[in-house]
Design a protein around this motif. Structure first.
Motif, PDB file in Angstrom:
ATOM      1  N   ASN A 194       0.845  -1.196   0.000  1.00  0.00           N
ATOM      2  CA  ASN A 194       0.000   0.000   0.000  1.00  0.00           C
ATOM      3  C   ASN A 194       0.881   1.247   0.000  1.00  0.00           C
ATOM      4  O   ASN A 194       1.721   1.423   0.891  1.00  0.00           O
ATOM      5  N   GLU A 195       0.678   2.078  -1.006  1.00  0.00           N
ATOM      6  CA  GLU A 195       1.486   3.285  -1.107  1.00  0.00           C
ATOM      7  C   GLU A 195       1.331   4.155   0.135  1.00  0.00           C
ATOM      8  O   GLU A 195       0.247   4.267   0.702  1.00  0.00           O
ATOM      9  N   ASN A 196       2.458   4.733   0.541  1.00  0.00           N
ATOM     10  CA  ASN A 196       2.508   5.695   1.638  1.00  0.00           C
ATOM     11  C   ASN A 196       2.045   5.090   2.962  1.00  0.00           C
ATOM     12  O   ASN A 196       1.602   5.803   3.852  1.00  0.00           O
ATOM     13  N   SER A 197       2.188   3.770   3.072  1.00  0.00           N
ATOM     14  CA  SER A 197       1.744   3.114   4.312  1.00  0.00           C
ATOM     15  C   SER A 197       2.866   3.041   5.346  1.00  0.00           C
ATOM     16  O   SER A 197       2.620   2.876   6.542  1.00  0.00           O
ATOM     17  N   GLY A 198       4.102   3.126   4.888  1.00  0.00           N
ATOM     18  CA  GLY A 198       5.232   3.024   5.810  1.00  0.00           C
ATOM     19  C   GLY A 198       5.461   1.633   6.317  1.00  0.00           C
ATOM     20  O   GLY A 198       6.203   1.417   7.290  1.00  0.00           O
ATOM     21  N   GLU A 199       4.836   0.641   5.662  1.00  0.00           N
ATOM     22  CA  GLU A 199       4.979  -0.740   6.111  1.00  0.00           C
ATOM     23  C   GLU A 199       6.342  -1.325   5.692  1.00  0.00           C
ATOM     24  O   GLU A 199       6.982  -0.861   4.747  1.00  0.00           O
TER      25      GLU A 199
END
Length: 631
Positions: free
Chosen positions: A553-558
């Protein structure tokens, strides 16, 4: 019971083979005990000898038990079957060849083309078998590796003449005169035998007047009279033989040759204390040794080095100390029958100002640069650099710098000054210019940060750390890895004085379990006294699972997880992950997994981007695509 005589015969059989192989004779004490009595002891000295082992007449007849048979060229016993006429008992009666009694130069042999046959007359003695019909003689002339044989005629027991009926060449193209040797051989049609030379090798001088004349008129005139070189102005050539002509002279006449012509003077500078060999070359430089030739340096006599002179062509003398004992310029004067100024000579003092590097391993091998001024004065071939008494090698000299390579010392640590020696004169650098020998001490080698088990992956290309003391001693430290018949050498960089960082080369054909022999190379010198040496064994390569797809997921920081095996077999810093062209950050590594944070958005602007794993360091990095990440 042995009698004295039967014991002597037994000993003769026992030691005779030793005598033949080792020496002419052997002496020992012989003891005889009478066993039938309670006492009684006879002691005598016994010498066994073998005349046949003596290969020359002179050696043979030095022993009273031996005689020389000249027709058989053999040393034998006094009761020999050799004819008494040809039996020799004292050294003065041996057939002998002597050096030229008329010249210390040797017997002259002209090697070039001449208009008629020549002869070489040798001084011999006692050729007792010279008039036998089956005996012939020849002269063997040798120069370095070349040999020529000439037919010889024996006129009587003291006269032998070598016949030179055609031109022969024993001179290399650029040589005008060379010293060789001559031997006299006699043959019975089957074997050849040399006659004795009681004064050692018999010298000959092989020369070519025509080649000598190419060096100038006075070079021809300056030759010893025994060589019979004459100069002809009609052809401007030096010819063989004393020529009765007004245009060809065998005499010393400076006006006949003209004024000296100096073409080079070397060197033009040297130490104030002198000792430099000055070489003057040109044409018509006098007729030394027939005529006095002098060289003056600032009015002082420069002693001639006679064995370095090429008559008429080259003069060599040793520079005297400066009269002022300080740097100065003086005139060089050539004095033959008059004085002629031919140039100037500079007395100089060399100065040492700096050295780089100023430390290196005690094993030597470090290339050092010494900076200063006037470092190239004097005879460069007589210039040396030494540190604590150890002379540098492979020296290259310029006016402002000297490049050389240090040699080893047995000291673990020593700081010393720089000594420059020029033509026997010593010059010390200032106290601020010092060089330090240090001994690197090896402690451990490993390629993984979490434990030190001395292993390396079988493909190589990864980081290896070397720990110890004085690891910064070399300009270029190296690591050598040897396996089977292959040697891998890789450069290392200094991390601290206690650690080196090396990148192993990529190996070929190495499998897990292979043991490496390794050593350190500091400035091209291999260190053979390593301490705490451990075994370096190849282990299996790290492997990542492939053909994976990760949903992100984009921009999730995962964080993402990449599965694998044997990942701890390399340093964490030797593993990196990229998503397209950007790194996966905040990475952590276990033996079976890499966890990292991918870029927040697709680096290539597309919905999917490749995942690449990079293993190794420097040129050894292997990049491999293992799957994709879907944004």
């Amino acid at each position: 019971m042995f009698t004295l005589w039967t014991m002597a015969l037994f000993l003769n059989e026992l030691v005779s083979p030793f005598i033949v192989q080792q020496s002419y004779s052997i002496g020992f004490q012989l003891l005889y005990v009478n066993l039938s009595e309670n006492f009684g002891l006879i002691e005598t000295k016994l010498t066994l000898f073998d005349c046949i082992s003596l290969q020359s007449c002179s050696l043979c007849v030095q022993h009273s038990s031996c005689v020389w048979c000249s027709t058989d060229h053999q040393c034998t016993y006094t009761k020999s079957k050799c004819s008494k006429r040809f039996l020799i008992k004292v050294p003065k009666d041996c057939p002998q060849l002597f050096p030229n009694p008329l010249s210390t130069l040797g017997y002259p042999v002209h090697s070039g083309m001449v208009s008629s046959s020549r002869t070489l007359n040798l001084t011999v003695r006692n050729l007792v078998n010279y008039n036998l019909s089956n005996i012939t003689y020849e002269c063997q002339l040798s120069v370095e590796s070349n040999t020529v044989k000439l037919r010889a005629v024996v006129l009587d027991a003291t006269s032998l003449m070598c016949l030179i009926t055609s031109p022969f060449e024993l001179l290399t193209p650029n040589r005008t005169k060379v010293i060789g040797t001559v031997r006299v051989l006699w043959t019975n049609g089957i074997d050849e035998f040399p006659i004795d030379q009681p004064e050692g090798s018999v010298p000959i001088v092989i020369y070519d007047c025509l080649k000598i004349g190419l060096q100038g008129c006075s070079a021809c005139f300056a030759q010893e009279d025994i060589l019979q070189c004459s100069y002809c102005t009609t052809t401007n050539t030096c010819v063989y033989g004393i020529v009765a002509s007004s245009m060809c002279r065998h005499s010393n006449s400076l006006s006949y040759c003209g004024l000296p012509n100096v073409t080079s003077i070397s060197p033009l500078s040297g130490p104030v204390k002198g000792g430099t060999a000055l070489t003057i070359t040109g044409q018509n430089l006098g007729f030394f040794p027939k005529e006095n030739v002098s060289i003056l340096i600032g009015g002082q006599l420069c002693p001639i080095v006679s064995d370095k002179i090429i008559p008429g062509v080259q003069l060599v003398c040793v520079i005297p100390p400066s009269m002022d004992r300080e740097p100065t310029s003086v005139a060089i004067t050539l004095e033959i029958s008059f004085q002629l100024s031919v140039g100037n000579y500079m007395y100089k003092e060399p100065v040492i100002s700096k050295i780089f590097p100023n430390r290196g391993p005690s094993a030597g091998g470090t290339n050092i640069l010494i900076f200063g001024s006037n470092l190239d004065i004097g005879n460069i071939e007589n210039t040396t650099v030494s540190i604590d008494g150890h002379v540098c090698i492979r020296i290259e000299i310029q006016s402002s710098s000297i490049l050389c390579t240090t040699t080893s010392t047995d000291k673990s640590y020593v700081t010393a000054g720089i000594q420059l020696t020029i033509d026997g004169n010593n010059f010390l650098g200032p106290s601020s210019v010092l060089y330090t020998y240090v001994k690197p001490i090896f402690k451990s080698l490993f390629d993984k940060s979490n434990f030190n088990d001395g292993s390396i992956i079988s493909r190589g290309g990864v980081t290896i750390f070397i720990n110890g003391d004085n690891m910064d001693a070399a300009i270029q430290p190296q690591l050598s890895l040897k396996v089977d018949n292959m040697t891998y050498i890789t450069n290392c960089s200094v991390v601290t004085h206690m650690r080196l960082l090396c990148v192993a080369p990529v190996f070929k054909g190495v499998v897990a379990g292979t043991a490496f022999k390794y050593s350190l190379i500091f400035d091209n010198e291999e260190l053979t006294d390593l301490q705490n040496v451990q075994t370096l064994v190849a282990v299996v390569n790290p492997v990542f699972d492939k053909n994976i797809t990760i949903e992100y997921n984009e921009n999730s920081g995962e964080f993402i997880q990449l599965q694998g095996r044997n990942l701890n077999n390399v340093l964490k810093t030797d593993i990196s992950i990229t998503i397209a062209s950007q790194y996966c950050s905040s990475m952590s590594v276990t033996d079976t997994m890499v966890v990292c944070k991918p870029p927040q958005f697709s680096p290539n602007g597309q919905s999917t981007a490749p995942i690449l794993v990079h293993i190794g360091s420097g040129e050894g990095i292997l990049a491999e695509e293992i799957g994709t990440i879907r944004y």
